[in-house]
Design a protein around this motif. Structure first.
Motif, PDB file in Angstrom:
ATOM      1  N   ILE A  21     -30.327 -15.928  39.076  1.00 21.04           N
ATOM      2  CA  ILE A  21     -31.697 -16.275  39.458  1.00 21.04           C
ATOM      3  C   ILE A  21     -31.775 -17.776  39.698  1.00 21.04           C
ATOM      4  O   ILE A  21     -30.848 -18.515  39.379  1.00 21.04           O
ATOM      5  CB  ILE A  21     -32.722 -15.840  38.377  1.00 21.04           C
TER       6      ILE A  21
ATOM      7  N   ALA B  28     -42.712 -22.046  37.471  1.00 23.86           N
ATOM      8  CA  ALA B  28     -42.741 -20.592  37.673  1.00 23.86           C
ATOM      9  C   ALA B  28     -41.308 -20.056  37.597  1.00 23.86           C
ATOM     10  O   ALA B  28     -41.021 -19.091  36.887  1.00 23.86           O
ATOM     11  CB  ALA B  28     -43.387 -20.250  39.009  1.00 23.86           C
ATOM     12  N   GLU B  29     -40.407 -20.712  38.291  1.00 22.71           N
ATOM     13  CA  GLU B  29     -38.998 -20.303  38.310  1.00 22.71           C
ATOM     14  C   GLU B  29     -38.291 -20.663  37.007  1.00 22.71           C
ATOM     15  O   GLU B  29     -37.525 -19.877  36.461  1.00 22.71           O
ATOM     16  CB  GLU B  29     -38.310 -20.973  39.503  1.00 22.71           C
TER      17      GLU B  29
ATOM     18  N   THR C 276     -39.511 -21.119  33.948  1.00 17.56           N
ATOM     19  CA  THR C 276     -39.920 -20.293  32.810  1.00 17.56           C
ATOM     20  C   THR C 276     -39.246 -18.930  32.862  1.00 17.56           C
ATOM     21  O   THR C 276     -38.856 -18.381  31.826  1.00 17.56           O
ATOM     22  CB  THR C 276     -41.458 -20.161  32.759  1.00 17.56           C
ATOM     23  N   GLN C 277     -39.076 -18.401  34.067  1.00 10.99           N
ATOM     24  CA  GLN C 277     -38.359 -17.121  34.214  1.00 10.99           C
ATOM     25  C   GLN C 277     -36.898 -17.280  33.775  1.00 10.99           C
ATOM     26  O   GLN C 277     -36.349 -16.405  33.110  1.00 10.99           O
ATOM     27  CB  GLN C 277     -38.431 -16.622  35.657  1.00 10.99           C
TER      28      GLN C 277
ATOM     29  N   ALA D 120     -36.858 -17.411  29.967  1.00 11.43           N
ATOM     30  CA  ALA D 120     -37.078 -16.069  29.414  1.00 11.43           C
ATOM     31  C   ALA D 120     -35.825 -15.212  29.547  1.00 11.43           C
ATOM     32  O   ALA D 120     -35.425 -14.516  28.597  1.00 11.43           O
ATOM     33  CB  ALA D 120     -38.255 -15.399  30.115  1.00 11.43           C
ATOM     34  N   THR D 121     -35.177 -15.284  30.687  1.00 15.31           N
ATOM     35  CA  THR D 121     -33.954 -14.520  30.917  1.00 15.31           C
ATOM     36  C   THR D 121     -32.846 -14.984  29.986  1.00 15.31           C
ATOM     37  O   THR D 121     -32.105 -14.167  29.431  1.00 15.31           O
ATOM     38  CB  THR D 121     -33.525 -14.633  32.393  1.00 15.31           C
TER      39      THR D 121
ATOM     40  N   PRO E 238     -42.047 -18.281  27.057  1.00 15.75           N
ATOM     41  CA  PRO E 238     -41.654 -16.899  27.354  1.00 15.75           C
ATOM     42  C   PRO E 238     -41.780 -16.014  26.116  1.00 15.75           C
ATOM     43  O   PRO E 238     -41.731 -16.500  24.985  1.00 15.75           O
ATOM     44  CB  PRO E 238     -40.198 -17.023  27.795  1.00 15.75           C
TER      45      PRO E 238
END
Length: 126
Positions: A41, A58-59, A61-62, A65-66, A102
């Motif tokens: 990602i 936005a990116e 934080t993803q 979380a991942t 997250p």
């Protein structure tokens, strides 16, 4: 003289959330890109240009979380320590940017990551 890199959130000029020495900034951005590559990602972490690095939260934080969920799900003895420094540092930046943290896999993980985040925050100059 220490050269510092200023990290800021995309869309918020002039509000810096971390000002580490350049070598630390390069290590962190490298870790972000490494984690993004592992999970396939985007990192949300821009290049360091003129002493500044802009983060798309936005990116980013993803990615955080991942990485948290990947850490929890992995039994790899090397992958876990490689991401161990990235995750709490990321949680500090997310917190300082005003974005929500997250979701954590459970209350024990949340307590552990919060404690590490707080330790990192103490040594991350703004």
């Amino acid at each position: 003289m220490t050269v510092r890199v200023k990290f800021r959130s995309e869309g918020i000029p002039g509000r810096y959330i971390w000002c580490p020495p350049a070598d630390v900034a390069r290590a962190f951005t490298g870790s972000a890109h490494m984690c993004a590559g592992i999970y396939g990602i985007g990192s949300g972490v821009g290049d360091i240009v003129d002493g500044e690095c802009i983060i798309d939260f936005a990116e980013f934080t993803q990615l955080a979380a991942t990485a948290v969920h990947g850490f929890s799900a992995s039994d790899q003895g090397i992958l876990r320590p490689l991401t161990l420094g990235f995750i709490p540092t990321s949680l500090v930046l997310i917190d300082r940017s005003g974005h929500p943290a997250p979701m954590m896999p459970g209350p024990d993980q949340e307590r552990a990551w919060t404690a590490l985040r707080d330790q990192h925050a103490q040594v991350m100059p703004v």
